[in-house]
Design a protein around this motif. Sequence first.
Motif: not given
Length: 301
Positions: A128-152
Amino acid sequence: MTDVRSAAPALRQSSEKTATTASGYGMLLVALLAIVAAGVALSQIDRIADWIVITTLLVAIVVELFVLCGFYLLQPNQAAVITLFGDYQGTDRTTGLRWAMPWLIKKKVSVRANNIISERIKVNDLRGNPIEMAAQVVWRVTDTAQALFDVDDYKAFVNVQIEAAVRTIGSRYPYDDFEHQEVTLRGNHDQVGTELRGELIERLRVAGITVDECGFTHLAYAQEIAGAMLRRQQAQAVVAARQTLVEGAVGMVEMALAQLSAKDVVHLDDERRAAMVSNLMVVLCGERDTQPVVNTGSLYQ
């Protein structure tokens, strides 16, 4: 009674497939031939009938426009999603000059690695202690159809899911454990980072996105409790140092008494032994240098 949830249609998951396209260099040759044909027709305008010249020019112009409207260019790690009147036809990942039918819509999607650092968010850890967090993420698209048509908007979707995953992992573990008996956010950075990556991969799979690497760039107590936690850490450090000092002093006193008895240097009763132990502990555990007092009388004066 009809269940409303069962009546709702299931989300149709898209899947990438290879589009039928052609190399642009062959069609470029066709466009050049159309230009040559139009030039030849104009050069022979005095020798052949006018209707032949006009027909040749019209055909050359139509062919030229038809070919030019189908060209598109793909760079390395770039894909083109091709649709026909809203119907997905496939994805072209072949780099270079490409050509497809002019009435096909080509939307380019980058499949390169993207690096993002999330905003600092406030999370309550397992205790229950309040803490501050931030993350660094490296991501890439693997399925172009899902990226364009399954999410806005897949880029906005990534940002939202990163924040949700950081909150989930942050609330799953305590920030620190002074007894070093459980997994913590600060003490097990690699293990928690691996779990964060797995959480993100699972969340982003619906959008055809994978995570190559992730980790925490900021991890600290919130400002409202940072001072109190710092004093607690200092107290813990002082107690640990004192404990080590006392353990060492007890061992040295025990060794001194054992050697005095073994070498028959002096014989002490229980009262004098207790006094010697007290004096040695004060000397060994004191923070200041001791001032010796020379006893010129007997041992019992």
